[in-house]
Design a protein around this motif. Structure first.
Motif, PDB file in Angstrom:
ATOM      1  N   ILE A  63       8.804  -4.544   4.907  1.00  0.00           N
ATOM      2  CA  ILE A  63       8.194  -4.453   3.143  1.00  0.00           C
ATOM      3  C   ILE A  63       7.098  -5.326   3.675  1.00  0.00           C
ATOM      4  N   VAL A  64       6.009  -3.964   2.470  1.00  0.00           N
ATOM      5  CA  VAL A  64       5.408  -4.521   1.939  1.00  0.00           C
ATOM      6  C   VAL A  64       5.547  -4.870   0.041  1.00  0.00           C
ATOM      7  N   PRO A  65       5.444  -6.541  -0.563  1.00  0.00           N
ATOM      8  CA  PRO A  65       5.524  -6.458  -1.671  1.00  0.00           C
ATOM      9  C   PRO A  65       4.683  -6.105  -2.191  1.00  0.00           C
ATOM     10  N   TYR A  66       4.248  -4.937  -2.389  1.00  0.00           N
ATOM     11  CA  TYR A  66       2.477  -4.643  -3.002  1.00  0.00           C
ATOM     12  C   TYR A  66       2.924  -3.018  -2.956  1.00  0.00           C
ATOM     13  N   ALA A  67       1.264  -2.872  -4.366  1.00  0.00           N
ATOM     14  CA  ALA A  67       1.733  -1.383  -3.878  1.00  0.00           C
ATOM     15  C   ALA A  67       0.632  -0.827  -2.626  1.00  0.00           C
ATOM     16  N   ALA A  68       0.497   0.160  -2.210  1.00  0.00           N
ATOM     17  CA  ALA A  68      -0.084   1.329  -1.364  1.00  0.00           C
ATOM     18  C   ALA A  68      -1.526   1.396  -1.380  1.00  0.00           C
ATOM     19  N   ILE A  89      -3.265  -5.839   2.297  1.00  0.00           N
ATOM     20  CA  ILE A  89      -1.876  -6.136   3.226  1.00  0.00           C
ATOM     21  C   ILE A  89      -1.609  -4.676   2.971  1.00  0.00           C
ATOM     22  N   ASP A  90      -1.374  -3.948   2.393  1.00  0.00           N
ATOM     23  CA  ASP A  90      -0.791  -3.244   2.700  1.00  0.00           C
ATOM     24  C   ASP A  90      -1.413  -2.361   3.821  1.00  0.00           C
ATOM     25  N   VAL A  91      -2.962  -2.047   4.133  1.00  0.00           N
ATOM     26  CA  VAL A  91      -3.588  -1.565   4.894  1.00  0.00           C
ATOM     27  C   VAL A  91      -2.948  -2.311   6.278  1.00  0.00           C
ATOM     28  N   THR A  92      -3.049  -3.674   6.237  1.00  0.00           N
ATOM     29  CA  THR A  92      -3.415  -4.581   7.941  1.00  0.00           C
ATOM     30  C   THR A  92      -1.846  -4.261   8.548  1.00  0.00           C
ATOM     31  N   ALA A  93      -0.597  -4.297   7.491  1.00  0.00           N
ATOM     32  CA  ALA A  93       0.044  -4.167   7.683  1.00  0.00           C
ATOM     33  C   ALA A  93       0.407  -2.441   8.190  1.00  0.00           C
ATOM     34  N   ARG A  94      -0.033  -1.053   8.183  1.00  0.00           N
ATOM     35  CA  ARG A  94      -0.151  -0.277   8.693  1.00  0.00           C
ATOM     36  C   ARG A  94      -0.780   0.121   9.460  1.00  0.00           C
ATOM     37  N   VAL A  95      -1.570  -0.617   9.832  1.00  0.00           N
ATOM     38  CA  VAL A  95      -2.556  -0.951  10.713  1.00  0.00           C
ATOM     39  C   VAL A  95      -1.520  -1.768  12.149  1.00  0.00           C
ATOM     40  N   GLY A 112       4.801  -9.802  -9.142  1.00  0.00           N
ATOM     41  CA  GLY A 112       3.700  -9.891  -8.528  1.00  0.00           C
ATOM     42  C   GLY A 112       4.628 -10.261  -7.020  1.00  0.00           C
ATOM     43  N   GLY A 113       4.963  -9.494  -6.351  1.00  0.00           N
ATOM     44  CA  GLY A 113       5.358  -9.184  -5.226  1.00  0.00           C
ATOM     45  C   GLY A 113       6.726 -10.004  -4.805  1.00  0.00           C
ATOM     46  N   ASN A 114       7.468 -10.396  -5.912  1.00  0.00           N
ATOM     47  CA  ASN A 114       8.465 -11.082  -6.171  1.00  0.00           C
ATOM     48  C   ASN A 114       9.696  -9.916  -5.393  1.00  0.00           C
ATOM     49  N   ILE A 115       9.276  -9.507  -5.992  1.00  0.00           N
ATOM     50  CA  ILE A 115      10.090  -7.545  -5.809  1.00  0.00           C
ATOM     51  C   ILE A 115      10.693  -7.278  -4.185  1.00  0.00           C
ATOM     52  N   GLY A 116       9.631  -7.287  -3.685  1.00  0.00           N
ATOM     53  CA  GLY A 116       9.532  -6.742  -2.733  1.00  0.00           C
ATOM     54  C   GLY A 116      10.227  -8.666  -1.693  1.00  0.00           C
ATOM     55  N   ALA A 117       9.821  -9.246  -1.758  1.00  0.00           N
ATOM     56  CA  ALA A 117       9.999 -10.376  -1.078  1.00  0.00           C
ATOM     57  C   ALA A 117      11.407 -10.890  -1.193  1.00  0.00           C
ATOM     58  N   ILE A 134       6.609  -9.290   4.057  1.00  0.00           N
ATOM     59  CA  ILE A 134       5.076  -9.175   4.363  1.00  0.00           C
ATOM     60  C   ILE A 134       4.986 -10.436   3.223  1.00  0.00           C
ATOM     61  N   ALA A 135       4.524 -12.091   3.628  1.00  0.00           N
ATOM     62  CA  ALA A 135       4.938 -13.333   3.283  1.00  0.00           C
ATOM     63  C   ALA A 135       3.718 -12.801   2.726  1.00  0.00           C
ATOM     64  N   ALA A 136       3.082 -13.457   1.781  1.00  0.00           N
ATOM     65  CA  ALA A 136       1.400 -14.212   0.833  1.00  0.00           C
ATOM     66  C   ALA A 136       0.891 -14.634   0.861  1.00  0.00           C
ATOM     67  N   THR A 137       0.569 -15.337   0.273  1.00  0.00           N
ATOM     68  CA  THR A 137      -0.366 -16.632  -0.587  1.00  0.00           C
ATOM     69  C   THR A 137       1.113 -15.933  -1.849  1.00  0.00           C
ATOM     70  N   ALA A 138       0.857 -15.849  -2.702  1.00  0.00           N
ATOM     71  CA  ALA A 138       1.325 -15.551  -4.035  1.00  0.00           C
ATOM     72  C   ALA A 138       2.715 -15.525  -3.688  1.00  0.00           C
ATOM     73  N   THR A 139       3.504 -15.239  -2.998  1.00  0.00           N
ATOM     74  CA  THR A 139       4.926 -14.954  -2.428  1.00  0.00           C
ATOM     75  C   THR A 139       5.315 -15.896  -2.170  1.00  0.00           C
ATOM     76  N   HIS A 140       5.292 -16.476  -1.332  1.00  0.00           N
ATOM     77  CA  HIS A 140       5.315 -17.988  -0.380  1.00  0.00           C
ATOM     78  C   HIS A 140       4.553 -18.760  -1.366  1.00  0.00           C
ATOM     79  N   ALA A 141       3.803 -19.108  -1.691  1.00  0.00           N
ATOM     80  CA  ALA A 141       3.015 -20.113  -1.684  1.00  0.00           C
ATOM     81  C   ALA A 141       3.254 -20.867  -3.682  1.00  0.00           C
ATOM     82  N   VAL A 142       2.375 -19.694  -4.307  1.00  0.00           N
ATOM     83  CA  VAL A 142       1.877 -19.598  -5.933  1.00  0.00           C
ATOM     84  C   VAL A 142       3.432 -19.358  -7.293  1.00  0.00           C
TER      85      VAL A 142
END
Length: 332
Positions: A41-46, A50-56, A77-82, A97-105
């Motif tokens: 699950i990528v909590p952001y748009a394609a 972040i999406d690029v790195t997930a697909r790689v 802000g990423g909360n739905i996917g997280a 994916i856990a990111a600065t926004a979803t898990h810290a901000v």
């Protein structure tokens, strides 16, 4: 499509070139022998970094894990996917994916959260840590005679209230970096929020604001063209991609505010499955092909143990609590 989205959409095409016969919207990887795919699950748009790195990574682990389906679940802000990851079955077949926004901000920015960032997830590994960069419009820097962080601080102290900085919105990385800079440097600058990072960069290029803290990958083309002057990066060490640019910490010791993301699973996922996921993704992150692809994002992979990533997220969660509260940013 904004120039920033076009930039990252182009990167997606470039990074995935060798898999040109695959489906762009769903990258397929399953634990070998299970017959079931892993859902990432990528909590952001394609199209974003972040999406690029997930697909790689999804492609890089298919030999060891099988089929992985990358799903974009943006919103709030990423909360739905997280939240989808937090509430998924803890069977090792749903990760995210856990990111600065979803898990810290976001835990401090949003008045009500659907998940607990500290307890609802099991860390797998960090993926990347990308510095931001303190930039000025090159003409503004020449006019104000600002050639360094020390110069910017000196000007701000001698001209209180005259400087402004832009960001992609209240609570964004650029906003919080600016607030941390004001606190550490003991200066004042007016914050002007924009509806996204691309409008904020356009405002800086147009001279509507004096400085920004921008993502290194998106700022680099304008730095190299001479339109923006890079004063410093926000990592503790210099970036290999801008080796001549100092760090903010060279002037303000200890200053660091990077963007990071990694992989997590639901909290109750069995330890043996987490260990298998960690081994596969760490191997993929260390592969020379992955390193060279991520270089297009001006980022270096940062594979870790699960414990190391978990400890890092705890430190970041605590750091952003005070920073968000001091900034006054809030989303109800």
């Amino acid at each position: 499509m904004t120039r920033q989205h076009l930039f990252f959409a182009t990167l997606v095409a470039t990074l995935l070139t060798i898999h040109s016969h695959g489906v762009w919207s769903q990258t397929t990887i399953a634990p070998a022998g299970s017959g079931k795919p892993i859902h990432l699950i990528v909590p952001y748009a394609a199209g974003g970094p972040i999406d690029v790195t997930a697909r790689v990574l999804a492609q890089a682990v298919q030999g060891s894990l099988g089929t992985v389906i990358v799903e974009n679940r943006p919103g709030a802000g990423g909360n739905i996917g997280a939240d989808l990851v937090a509430k998924a079955a803890p069977d090792g077949l749903t990760i995210g994916i856990a990111a600065t926004a979803t898990h810290a901000v976001n835990p401090w920015l949003f008045g009500k959260m659907p998940y607990n960032a500290a307890t609802d997830f099991a860390p797998i590994t960090q993926i990347l840590r990308v510095p931001n960069v303190l930039v000025m419009n090159a003409e503004t820097a020449r006019r104000l005679n600002v050639n360094s962080v020390a110069d910017l601080i000196a000007y701000a102290r001698a001209n209180p209230g005259k400087l402004s900085y832009g960001s992609g919105g209240n609570g964004s990385a650029g906003h919080l970096a600016g607030e941390l800079f004001k606190i550490e440097a003991r200066v004042f600058a007016v914050h002007i929020p924009y509806n996204g990072g691309n409008p904020a960069q356009l405002a800086l290029l147009g001279g509507q604001v004096d400085f920004n803290f921008d993502n290194l990958a998106t700022a680099a083309p304008n730095i190299r063209s001479g339109k923006l002057k890079a004063l410093a990066v926000t990592s503790l060490a210099r970036s290999r991609y801008l080796p001549d640019v100092p760090t903010v910490a060279d002037t303000l010791p200890g200053f660091t505010l990077d963007t990071w993301w990694g992989l997590v699973a639901p909290a109750a996922t069995p330890s043996d499955r987490l260990a298998r996921l960690n081994a596969a993704f760490v191997a993929a992150l260390n592969a020379p092909d992955t390193v060279s692809r991520f270089a297009l994002l001006l980022a270096e992979p940062t594979p870790t143990t699960a414990v190391q990533f978990g400890d890092m997220m705890k430190v970041e969660l605590h750091k952003y609590q005070g920073l968000v509260q001091r900034s006054g940013a809030k989303v109800d």
